[in-house]
Design an enzyme around this catalytic site. Structure first.
Site, mmCIF file in Angstrom:
data_model
loop_
_atom_site.group_PDB
_atom_site.id
_atom_site.type_symbol
_atom_site.label_atom_id
_atom_site.label_comp_id
_atom_site.label_asym_id
_atom_site.label_seq_id
_atom_site.Cartn_x
_atom_site.Cartn_y
_atom_site.Cartn_z
ATOM 1 N N HIS A 101 0.802 -1.218 0.000
ATOM 2 C CA HIS A 101 0.000 0.000 0.000
ATOM 3 C C HIS A 101 0.832 1.263 0.000
ATOM 4 O O HIS A 101 0.361 2.338 0.372
ATOM 5 C CB HIS A 101 -1.021 -0.029 1.133
ATOM 6 C CG HIS A 101 -2.265 -0.762 0.727
ATOM 7 N ND1 HIS A 101 -2.215 -1.937 0.011
ATOM 8 C CD2 HIS A 101 -3.579 -0.488 0.886
ATOM 9 C CE1 HIS A 101 -3.453 -2.356 -0.244
ATOM 10 N NE2 HIS A 101 -4.299 -1.485 0.288
ATOM 11 N N ASP A 130 -5.651 4.835 10.045
ATOM 12 C CA ASP A 130 -7.073 4.987 9.705
ATOM 13 C C ASP A 130 -7.619 3.746 9.014
ATOM 14 O O ASP A 130 -8.817 3.507 9.015
ATOM 15 C CB ASP A 130 -7.262 6.173 8.747
ATOM 16 C CG ASP A 130 -6.934 7.489 9.399
ATOM 17 O OD1 ASP A 130 -6.828 7.536 10.640
ATOM 18 O OD2 ASP A 130 -6.778 8.482 8.662
ATOM 19 N N GLU A 156 -8.886 14.053 14.948
ATOM 20 C CA GLU A 156 -8.423 14.281 13.573
ATOM 21 C C GLU A 156 -9.177 15.481 13.010
ATOM 22 O O GLU A 156 -9.832 16.226 13.758
ATOM 23 C CB GLU A 156 -8.650 13.030 12.694
ATOM 24 C CG GLU A 156 -7.655 11.911 12.951
ATOM 25 C CD GLU A 156 -7.491 10.960 11.761
ATOM 26 O OE1 GLU A 156 -7.982 11.266 10.644
ATOM 27 O OE2 GLU A 156 -6.860 9.896 11.945
HETATM 28 C C1 LIG Z 1 -5.889 3.402 2.062
HETATM 29 C C2 LIG Z 1 -4.644 3.712 2.864
HETATM 30 C C3 LIG Z 1 -4.774 4.295 4.101
HETATM 31 C C4 LIG Z 1 -3.640 4.602 4.859
HETATM 32 N N1 LIG Z 1 -3.810 5.173 6.071
HETATM 33 C C5 LIG Z 1 -2.734 5.424 6.841
HETATM 34 C C6 LIG Z 1 -2.879 5.991 8.121
HETATM 35 O O1 LIG Z 1 -3.977 6.290 8.564
HETATM 36 N N2 LIG Z 1 -1.772 6.199 8.867
HETATM 37 C C7 LIG Z 1 -0.531 5.847 8.412
HETATM 38 O O2 LIG Z 1 0.437 6.019 9.163
HETATM 39 N N3 LIG Z 1 -0.356 5.354 7.188
HETATM 40 C C8 LIG Z 1 -1.430 5.142 6.393
HETATM 41 N N4 LIG Z 1 -1.247 4.631 5.147
HETATM 42 C C9 LIG Z 1 0.129 4.444 4.656
HETATM 43 C C10 LIG Z 1 0.666 3.104 5.064
HETATM 44 O O3 LIG Z 1 0.885 3.045 6.451
HETATM 45 C C11 LIG Z 1 2.013 2.851 4.408
HETATM 46 O O4 LIG Z 1 1.919 2.993 3.027
HETATM 47 C C12 LIG Z 1 2.506 1.469 4.756
HETATM 48 O O5 LIG Z 1 3.830 1.342 4.310
HETATM 49 C C13 LIG Z 1 1.643 0.448 4.086
HETATM 50 O O6 LIG Z 1 1.840 -0.819 4.654
HETATM 51 P P1 LIG Z 1 2.074 -2.038 3.683
HETATM 52 O O7 LIG Z 1 2.030 -3.232 4.530
HETATM 53 O O8 LIG Z 1 1.169 -2.005 2.524
HETATM 54 O O9 LIG Z 1 3.568 -1.708 3.254
HETATM 55 P P2 LIG Z 1 4.307 -1.904 1.856
HETATM 56 O O10 LIG Z 1 3.836 -0.869 0.913
HETATM 57 O O11 LIG Z 1 4.214 -3.308 1.434
HETATM 58 O O12 LIG Z 1 5.798 -1.560 2.321
HETATM 59 C C14 LIG Z 1 6.151 -0.257 2.726
HETATM 60 C C15 LIG Z 1 7.634 -0.166 3.062
HETATM 61 O O13 LIG Z 1 7.901 -0.926 4.229
HETATM 62 C C16 LIG Z 1 8.809 -1.969 3.953
HETATM 63 N N5 LIG Z 1 8.339 -3.149 4.682
HETATM 64 C C17 LIG Z 1 7.175 -3.817 4.519
HETATM 65 N N6 LIG Z 1 7.098 -4.837 5.383
HETATM 66 C C18 LIG Z 1 8.230 -4.802 6.120
HETATM 67 C C19 LIG Z 1 8.754 -5.595 7.174
HETATM 68 N N7 LIG Z 1 8.089 -6.649 7.652
HETATM 69 N N8 LIG Z 1 9.959 -5.279 7.679
HETATM 70 C C20 LIG Z 1 10.656 -4.228 7.206
HETATM 71 N N9 LIG Z 1 10.233 -3.452 6.201
HETATM 72 C C21 LIG Z 1 9.024 -3.722 5.669
HETATM 73 C C22 LIG Z 1 8.767 -2.162 2.454
HETATM 74 O O14 LIG Z 1 9.967 -2.717 1.959
HETATM 75 C C23 LIG Z 1 8.548 -0.750 1.976
HETATM 76 O O15 LIG Z 1 9.737 -0.034 1.960
HETATM 77 C C24 LIG Z 1 -2.348 4.335 4.352
HETATM 78 C C25 LIG Z 1 -2.214 3.764 3.085
HETATM 79 C C26 LIG Z 1 -3.347 3.453 2.345
HETATM 80 C C27 LIG Z 1 -3.182 2.868 0.986
#
Ligand SMILES: Cc1cc2nc3c(=O)[nH]c(=O)nc-3n(C[C@H](O)[C@H](O)[C@H](O)COP(=O)(O)OP(=O)(O)OC[C@H]3O[C@@H](n4cnc5c(N)ncnc54)[C@H](O)[C@@H]3O)c2cc1C
Ligand SMILES: *[C@@H]1O[C@H](CO)[C@@H](O)[C@H](O)[C@H]1NC(C)=O
Ligand SMILES: *[C@@H]1O[C@H](CO)[C@@H](O)[C@H](O)[C@H]1NC(C)=O
Ligand SMILES: *[C@@H]1O[C@H](CO)[C@@H](O)[C@H](O)[C@H]1NC(C)=O
Length: 536
Positions: A93, A166, A283
């Site tokens: 994400h 969120d 918020e």
């Molecule tokens: C609809 C939506 C709502 C969101 N709302 C919020 C919010 O309210 N608050 C907020 O803080 N963020 C929010 N985000 C952002 C979100 O927290 C970040 O984009 C987060 O990185 C997404 O998590 P993911 O598991 O999809 O990570 P990914 O996109 O898969 O990875 C993100 C980064 O983290 C690294 N990573 C992933 N897993 C690990 C691991 N296990 N160990 C070490 N590194 C790792 C990856 O290599 C990459 O660099 C939102 C995003 C979306 C799409």
């Protein structure tokens, strides 16, 4: 036996990175099927992310069965003459390809139960009580989605994490690599302030347990560390008894100064004495034109309400909505109205603009998912998301309002714009995350959606991307010292500026924990170093 085959496969793959032919044949070896994939469909599914624009193709995808698998993979790269990139991917994400590993291996950490796959998450422990911490915690797999953590802790003792995002369909490792923020952060701190211990696979392939006491440099480095120092395979997350229900309230402002003054007042409650009445979540969002009606975050307002809102006169054409909740259960139910009224009484919103609703705590936490379901049905979820998230120092937020909300944005926003303040003292200075140099700073999140093929020019990806650039330019030109949250920078010097005084520490941690620059190349900070012997 399977493990042996797995390692020999890795060895062959490492060799094949030098001469790429023959990779598919390797998969016919037994014992590893389903663990390491070169299937184009698998590669394709991890090449894109929620941003919908960046594309980064790996050479293989690992679905680990355990932390040891992750460690074996990273070790294979570390020992290889030609180290290849390895990136953890949670739920993908990110917006700008951050979880990608060009020509390397993506470790697919998350298998949500929806997809029926078995995952290491089944090794999850029951929540336990820590005497030392005087509270509960749970150990979760790094790829676990927060929604599944919640499901588990509720089912095992009625507990829940304290600090949230969120949206719950994000992985533990993904949000902890950034910060993890929502309306609870003012009080509990970000998610990275609510973790007791981690298991991490470093860039040397070592599986290390770390905490404030044990390997603290790694622990603090990994938190907010953008995946640069290790892959989180386990996180020990702080819990609290889960509240039963929430009272959820929105009030409107046309005066930005009054709006932020009230937000800052609300987040200061509880700083001096934790037992003073306060809201549990604070918020807010900015309403420009139909921004509110198009707000996908919830269907909060009844259909007749938008009419009421449009009849409120505004100066700059912009409204601000403060959003708060108060948790309660059977024992606190009776005093709820009185407490909420007392808190609202101190605020300076537009009289009669109070919108209230009430729901189970879990439904409140999962609110964005309901919006997701609706958008998916309309084909508006898997579209480009040129999001921009900024931390803005409180001292300049009025200038930001004037130049951006009342200026650059114009009348159309193509998605919600969140704005809420946080207290810096709830953030640990030793973590890797970068925030402005002031006690109070705001998250301003431009969560916009580009609609492909739309005839409305303000909904095009180009328009929104250019607008993001104009916002960043405006801050630079007027000296507003913003920091990007979920940062995306193009050049080394931009990253250096982003980290500021913390850059030296960041480089030292990289040299110690990932000396070959294997991890997290999708962030665009470091690229893998070929070893000198290979270069010869
Ligand atoms: C609809 C939506 C709502 C969101 N709302 C919020 C919010 O309210 N608050 C907020 O803080 N963020 C929010 N985000 C952002 C979100 O927290 C970040 O984009 C987060 O990185 C997404 O998590 P993911 O598991 O999809 O990570 P990914 O996109 O898969 O990875 C993100 C980064 O983290 C690294 N990573 C992933 N897993 C690990 C691991 N296990 N160990 C070490 N590194 C790792 C990856 O290599 C990459 O660099 C939102 C995003 C979306 C799409
Ligand atoms: C947890 O998830 C299961 C399966 O989806 C569901 O049946 C159950 O109701 C959930 N439990 C809680 C406490 O949310
Ligand atoms: C906006 O609110 C601020 C702070 O409460 C106040 O000082 C100011 O007079 C208000 N401005 C207008 C135009 O009402
Ligand atoms: C916003 O819309 C109003 C009326 O529709 C118009 O007068 C105004 O110029 C617009 N503002 C911007 C910045 O586009």
């Amino acid at each position: 036996m399977a493990h042996y085959l797995f390692l020999s496969l890795l060895f062959l793959i490492c060799t094949s990175f030098i001469s790429t032919a023959g990779l598919p044949e390797l998969l016919r070896f037994g014992g590893v099927e389903g663990s390491l994939s070169l299937d184009p469909t698998d590669l394709n599914s991890v090449s894109v992310d929620f941003g919908g624009t960046a594309r980064t193709e790996p050479a293989a995808v690992l679905r680990p069965a355990s932390a040891d698998d992750v460690s074996s993979l990273v070790l294979a790269s570390y020992r290889s003459l030609n180290a290849f990139a390895v990136s953890a991917r949670g739920h993908g994400h990110s917006i700008n390809g951050q979880a990608g590993a060009r020509d390397g291996v993506v470790v697919a950490m998350s298998h949500h139960h929806r997809h029926g796959a078995q995952s290491p998450s089944h090794a999850k422990s029951k929540p336990a009580y820590s005497l030392e911490r005087n509270g509960y915690y749970v150990d979760a797999w790094g790829g676990e989605l927060w929604v599944d953590v919640l499901n588990w802790t509720l089912a095992n003792g009625g507990l829940a994490p304290r600090s949230w995002t969120d949206y719950l369909y994000l992985s533990v490792g993904g949000t902890l690599s950034n910060a993890g923020i929502s309306g609870q952060a003012f009080h509990h701190g970000p998610q990275i302030s609510n973790v007791y211990e981690l298991d991490v696979v470093t860039g040397k392939g070592e599986l290390v347990t770390c905490s404030d006491e044990k390997n603290p440099e790694l622990f603090h480095g990994v938190l907010g560390g953008l995946g640069q120092f290790g892959i989180i395979t386990r996180a020990r997350i702080a819990l609290e008894p889960a509240p039963k229900r929430v009272r959820w309230i929105r009030v409107l402002y046309s005066n930005f100064t009054a709006f932020t003054k009230d937000q800052e007042h609300l987040i200061s409650l509880g700083n001096s004495s934790p037992s003073l009445p306060r809201f549990d979540y604070v918020e807010g969002f900015v309403i420009v034109d139909e921004g509110l009606i198009n707000n996908w975050r919830s269907s909060f307002f009844s259909p007749s309400n938008p009419v009421k809102i449009s009849s409120i006169s505004t100066d700059g054409g912009v409204l601000y909505c403060l959003e708060v909740t108060k948790n309660y259960d059977d024992t606190t139910k009776d005093s709820l109205d009185q407490e909420v009224d007392a808190l609202l009484e101190e605020l300076d919103f537009i009289p009669a603009s109070v919108f209230t609703t009430d729901m189970p705590y879990v439904d409140f936490l999962d609110r964005v998912h309901r919006a997701e379901t609706k958008l998916r049905a309309k084909g508006l979820w898997e579209v480009p998301h040129p999001w921009l998230n900024l931390f803005v120092p409180a001292s300049r937020v009025v200038d930001f309002d004037r130049g951006v909300f009342k200026g650059i944005l114009g009348n159309k926003t193509s998605g919600p714009i969140l704005i809420y303040p946080m207290n810096k003292h709830k953030w640990d200075e030793r973590s890797s995350v970068v925030t402005p140099d002031e006690e109070v700073f705001y998250l301003v999140a431009f969560l916009r959606t580009a609609v492909p093929g739309s005839t409305e020019p303000t909904q095009s990806l180009e328009y929104l991307t250019r607008q993001n650039e104009r916002i960043l330019d405006y801050c630079r030109d007027t000296g507003i010292e913003i920091k990007q949250y979920l940062p995306n920078h193009a050049t080394r010097s931009d990253w250096e500026r982003h980290f500021g005084d913390g850059w030296g520490r960041f480089l030292r941690r990289k040299a110690e924990f990932d000396p070959k620059h294997i991890l997290g190349t999708g962030q665009g900070i470091f690229q893998p170093l070929s070893s000198p012997s290979f270069a010869l």
